[in-house]
Design a protein around this motif. Sequence first.
Motif, mmCIF file in Angstrom:
data_model
loop_
_atom_site.group_PDB
_atom_site.id
_atom_site.type_symbol
_atom_site.label_atom_id
_atom_site.label_comp_id
_atom_site.label_asym_id
_atom_site.label_seq_id
_atom_site.Cartn_x
_atom_site.Cartn_y
_atom_site.Cartn_z
ATOM 1 N N THR A 196 10.099 5.168 3.199
ATOM 2 C CA THR A 196 10.967 6.245 2.721
ATOM 3 C C THR A 196 11.219 7.284 3.807
ATOM 4 N N THR A 197 10.160 7.728 4.459
ATOM 5 C CA THR A 197 10.308 8.802 5.443
ATOM 6 C C THR A 197 11.055 8.334 6.700
ATOM 7 N N MET A 198 10.849 7.093 7.114
ATOM 8 C CA MET A 198 11.562 6.610 8.293
ATOM 9 C C MET A 198 13.056 6.457 8.026
ATOM 10 N N VAL A 199 13.412 6.005 6.824
ATOM 11 C CA VAL A 199 14.830 5.904 6.468
ATOM 12 C C VAL A 199 15.451 7.306 6.411
ATOM 13 N N LEU A 200 14.734 8.270 5.831
ATOM 14 C CA LEU A 200 15.233 9.643 5.807
ATOM 15 C C LEU A 200 15.368 10.211 7.213
ATOM 16 N N SER A 201 14.436 9.871 8.083
ATOM 17 C CA SER A 201 14.518 10.337 9.468
ATOM 18 C C SER A 201 15.754 9.783 10.166
ATOM 19 N N CYS A 202 16.045 8.511 9.947
ATOM 20 C CA CYS A 202 17.244 7.917 10.551
ATOM 21 C C CYS A 202 18.519 8.569 10.028
ATOM 22 N N ILE A 203 18.562 8.835 8.716
ATOM 23 C CA ILE A 203 19.759 9.442 8.128
ATOM 24 C C ILE A 203 19.956 10.874 8.643
ATOM 25 N N LEU A 204 18.879 11.661 8.663
ATOM 26 C CA LEU A 204 18.988 13.049 9.125
ATOM 27 C C LEU A 204 19.349 13.125 10.603
ATOM 28 N N SER A 205 18.773 12.249 11.408
ATOM 29 C CA SER A 205 19.104 12.269 12.836
ATOM 30 C C SER A 205 20.553 11.859 13.075
ATOM 31 N N ALA A 206 21.069 10.908 12.283
ATOM 32 C CA ALA A 206 22.474 10.531 12.408
ATOM 33 C C ALA A 206 23.391 11.690 12.016
ATOM 34 N N PHE A 207 23.034 12.414 10.939
ATOM 35 C CA PHE A 207 23.793 13.609 10.569
ATOM 36 C C PHE A 207 23.733 14.661 11.670
ATOM 37 N N PRO A 266 0.824 -1.218 0.000
ATOM 38 C CA PRO A 266 0.000 0.000 0.000
ATOM 39 C C PRO A 266 0.857 1.266 0.000
ATOM 40 N N VAL A 267 0.234 2.365 -0.366
ATOM 41 C CA VAL A 267 0.970 3.622 -0.499
ATOM 42 C C VAL A 267 1.509 4.086 0.847
ATOM 43 N N TYR A 268 0.734 3.909 1.918
ATOM 44 C CA TYR A 268 1.186 4.416 3.214
ATOM 45 C C TYR A 268 2.378 3.636 3.753
ATOM 46 N N ILE A 269 2.502 2.366 3.383
ATOM 47 C CA ILE A 269 3.674 1.601 3.807
ATOM 48 C C ILE A 269 4.898 2.030 3.008
ATOM 49 N N GLU A 280 -4.612 4.809 9.211
ATOM 50 C CA GLU A 280 -5.065 3.666 8.417
ATOM 51 C C GLU A 280 -5.537 2.522 9.317
ATOM 52 N N ILE A 281 -4.836 2.286 10.422
ATOM 53 C CA ILE A 281 -5.247 1.217 11.339
ATOM 54 C C ILE A 281 -6.606 1.529 11.955
ATOM 55 N N ILE A 282 -6.800 2.775 12.380
ATOM 56 C CA ILE A 282 -8.066 3.146 13.021
ATOM 57 C C ILE A 282 -9.216 3.110 12.026
ATOM 58 N N SER A 283 -8.985 3.601 10.807
ATOM 59 C CA SER A 283 -10.052 3.589 9.795
ATOM 60 C C SER A 283 -10.449 2.166 9.419
ATOM 61 N N ASN A 284 -9.473 1.254 9.308
ATOM 62 C CA ASN A 284 -9.809 -0.144 9.026
ATOM 63 C C ASN A 284 -10.502 -0.817 10.209
ATOM 64 N N PHE A 285 -10.125 -0.428 11.418
ATOM 65 C CA PHE A 285 -10.740 -1.019 12.601
ATOM 66 C C PHE A 285 -12.204 -0.589 12.742
#
Length: 219
Positions: free
Chosen positions: A82-93, A74-77, A142-147
Amino acid sequence: MASASLQFFAFILALSGVFGDIAATLLPNWKVNADVGSNIITAITQMQGLWMDCTWYSTGMFSCTLKYSILSLPVYIQAARTTMVLSCILSAFGICITTVGMKCTKLGGDIDSKNHACFAGGVCFILAGIFGLVPTCWYTREIISNFLDQTIPESGKHEPGGAVYTGFISAGFLLIAGVIFCSSCFKRQQGAWIYPPKQHHFPSTEQESNAGYNLKDYV
């Protein structure tokens, strides 16, 4: 001394946020579904993450399946990856840059250079916090809407897992650390702008001598 201790506190928050960000990215329990069934012996716990899906049986067996296909997700995954990997890279910098710019370290050169480095590291932390907050909010929505969807059977509904909460807390730590670093760098510069040094203008001795000579002429 107070700003140095505040920067050290922000650095500890940022370091905790970096470790939490990496853990949230790799953990498989972004959403959890517990299916007890008719017998407690056959109870299973299904966990889904960004990179793999895992199943934990009540007998102690644990199996995981990697998500090899990216386009089938799905698009949200895909966005969360992408955003979590970018967050890890930026925080390491940000960790590397603020280590140079902190006042309690002997790196970075003069005070202006250290302030610029601290500000750059704070911006990296703020961006990393935003990149970490967006996927966790989207994933939770997405979890709440599906629930709450009545057309989805009970066996297909999930609840937020520990990775989502870890991502929320890590993003908050990074945002707070980034704000502290940026604000601590501008305190001294703001004081210099508000209270500029006074400049005293003294007349030259040559002008005084010329003025005295002209007065004698008129007398």
